[in-house]
Design an enzyme around this catalytic site. Sequence first.
Site, PDB file in Angstrom:
ATOM      1  N   GLY A 229      -1.895  -2.621  14.316  1.00  0.00           N
ATOM      2  CA  GLY A 229      -1.624  -2.367  12.914  1.00  0.00           C
ATOM      3  C   GLY A 229      -2.366  -3.339  12.025  1.00  0.00           C
ATOM      4  CB  SER A 230      -1.815  -4.263   8.513  1.00  0.00           C
ATOM      5  OG  SER A 230      -0.548  -4.900   8.471  1.00  0.00           O
ATOM      6  CD  GLU A 249      -7.037  -2.562  17.672  1.00  0.00           C
ATOM      7  OE1 GLU A 249      -7.724  -3.177  16.818  1.00  0.00           O
ATOM      8  OE2 GLU A 249      -6.704  -1.389  17.542  1.00  0.00           O
ATOM      9  CG  LEU A 250      -4.272  -7.670  14.336  1.00  0.00           C
ATOM     10  CD1 LEU A 250      -4.198  -9.103  13.843  1.00  0.00           C
ATOM     11  CD2 LEU A 250      -2.925  -6.982  14.177  1.00  0.00           C
ATOM     12  CB  CYS A 283      -9.069  -0.770  13.312  1.00  0.00           C
ATOM     13  SG  CYS A 283      -8.903  -0.232  15.006  1.00  0.00           S
ATOM     14  CD  GLU A 377      -8.609  -2.096   8.752  1.00  0.00           C
ATOM     15  OE1 GLU A 377      -8.972  -1.564   9.811  1.00  0.00           O
ATOM     16  OE2 GLU A 377      -7.496  -2.640   8.613  1.00  0.00           O
TER      17      GLU A 377
END
Length: 478
Positions: A229-230, A249-250, A283, A377
């Site tokens: 996520g963020s 996992e960003l 992402c 992002e």
Amino acid sequence: MTKEQYPLFLANKEVYLNSDLEVKDKYTGDVVTRVALADAGTIADGIAAAHDAAEPMARMASYERQEVLQHCVARFRQREEELAQVLCIEAGKPIKDSRGEVSRLIDTFKIAAEEAVRITGEVQPLDISPRARGYQGIWKRVPIGPCSFISPFNFPLNLAAHKIAPAIAVGCPFVLKPASRTPLGALIIGEILAETDLPEGAFSILPASRDGAELLTTDERLKLLSFTGSPEVGWDLKAKAGKKKVVLELGGNAAVIVDQDADIEDAVSRVLFGAFYQSGQSCIGVQRILVHENIYEQFRQRLVEGTKALVTGDPRKEGTFVGPMIDEEEARRLEAWIAEATVKGARLLCGGNRDGAMLEPTLLEGVRRDTKLNLEEAFGPVAFLVPFGSFEEALAIVNDSKFGLQAGIFTRDIFKALDAWDRLEVGGIVINDVPSYRVDNMPYGGVKDSGLGREGVRFAMEDMSEIRNLVIRRRFDQ
């Protein structure tokens, strides 16, 4: 295609606890179904069940874990179109892309089924000096124990699969919180897991509010937290996670370099995919497009023409390439970022208009370094072009980011490819393709603010297991 109501899964069983969570069609905005929403007590029950299931899960034979995963593969294939249609509705993902994600879901479980029977160790000589003569070491991997998983809205099937499948392959019970806006795919996976002979408590799939899921981070019975996520949320969870291992996992603002020797037509085609596939909500979606100054004008013209030609609209239609963003609020946010960039001098090349959650595919140039479009992002259908003069300059621009997930480079020069591999501060580099490319068995993850650890089934299994060593002393006087 959706049912009127979906349960949550607590300790392998369907529970119609309530119907508090509305799931909307992301294109029309209509409520299409309702889902049971877990409270803190239900989450605590799921964690307790996973804790109790740790030993029976660890005792499962490799072939038994493999059979569970193979059953899932077979049932996913039988329900392939249903899964795609549900994904199209709940995520607003164009139907062709939805079918593609289902195929990746199947791939991920297939890989896990293969890896379940090849978890190996090593015989290690210890007699490196006279004091260790007669000693031998052997190590193996054992399951880490109960895990908590939090998955995002943008790939609700395959990113949940990248947590669930490795956990089953290695023998870890788990509690999964799927994204509240896209819970249906994970719940269908739960329906199929419930058909198997997994030990009671092996899995719980619990849609929940962010506040209600606090226990998934803080409960010490959980030995690993895997979050996708963020960055803001991920690093906050890590700070609260205590002693457990954390895998994050960003996000990213991925860059692609198009050098002067690139095949321009091919690069344009792939950059269009990388920037606007999934409405840019990936992402590793292309956000920064670095093009050598000698081909910049030609590349820009073709890319703008290609962007204007993309079909946008109803994700159910076979020809649609760009569907809605996940909600209108996110589309408004990105619209504001585009406005900020243009106010500060950026030139809008195409797009920029919004209608509800639909944001036109948008290209800009001249985006200043201090704008959100460059620093953060975007996570939507927006990208910008930057000319460069030397490959050294391009590498420096890629590294000038707080993120480091993946990068793509179009070049025919093997030495430049190797230089990039050595020098780019990212988790992965893709040569002659966009950073958006991923195969589900490869190591995947980032550095800097893009996260910790690696996904990809075998690599996730390493995180979900621990090394247990055995030392044997052999006496030579007997």
